[in-house]
Design an enzyme around this catalytic site. Structure first.
Site, PDB file in Angstrom:
ATOM      1  N   SER A  56      -7.552  -5.405  -3.214  1.00 35.33           N
ATOM      2  CA  SER A  56      -7.118  -5.296  -4.786  1.00 35.33           C
ATOM      3  C   SER A  56      -7.456  -3.829  -5.208  1.00 35.33           C
ATOM      4  O   SER A  56      -8.727  -3.861  -5.477  1.00 35.33           O
ATOM      5  CB  SER A  56      -7.272  -6.413  -5.660  1.00 35.33           C
ATOM      6  OG  SER A  56      -7.212  -6.023  -7.176  1.00 35.33           O
ATOM      7  N   GLU A  58       1.116  -8.295   2.855  1.00 38.58           N
ATOM      8  CA  GLU A  58       0.204  -7.926   3.884  1.00 38.58           C
ATOM      9  C   GLU A  58      -0.328  -9.062   4.951  1.00 38.58           C
ATOM     10  O   GLU A  58       0.019  -8.892   6.182  1.00 38.58           O
ATOM     11  CB  GLU A  58      -0.655  -6.818   3.693  1.00 38.58           C
ATOM     12  CG  GLU A  58      -0.413  -5.533   3.169  1.00 38.58           C
ATOM     13  CD  GLU A  58      -1.423  -4.937   2.216  1.00 38.58           C
ATOM     14  OE1 GLU A  58      -1.275  -3.567   1.677  1.00 38.58           O
ATOM     15  OE2 GLU A  58      -2.583  -5.280   2.118  1.00 38.58           O
TER      16      GLU A  58
END
Length: 97
Positions: A20, A94
């Site tokens: 993140s 992902e």
């Protein structure tokens, strides 16, 4: 390295870092630097080639395909599993890929 030509070996991706940006903007670059220097041979630029979106992608319309290509080529997938990463649409994609 078995079967890889010099050009392929030079351009390979050893590690894909998924993280993140909001939570890991300082940690991800430090891990990338550390992995690149880990047990580096004297004649090599880096020990491992590490893919991180902020250093390896340019702004383009094919961003999704560039990420998928990097994920496909990477030998290892490293997830920085913070609560913010768990909430990230991109990190989930992902992982699912």
């Amino acid at each position: 390295m078995g079967g890889l030509g010099k050009e392929q070996d030079r351009n390979r991706i050893d590690v894909f870092i998924s993280y993140s940006r909001a939570a890991d903007s300082r940690l991800a670059p430090a891990i990338q630097r550390g992995l690149s220097r880990l047990a580096k041979k004297v004649f090599r630029t880096r020990a491992l080639t590490v893919f991180r979106d902020q250093t390896d992608l340019s702004a383009s319309s094919s961003l999704g395909s560039s990420i998928k290509q990097a994920l496909t080529e990477a030998r290892f997938f490293l997830l920085l599993a913070s609560p913010a990463a768990a909430d990230s649409k991109w990190v989930r994609e992902e992982i699912e890929f």
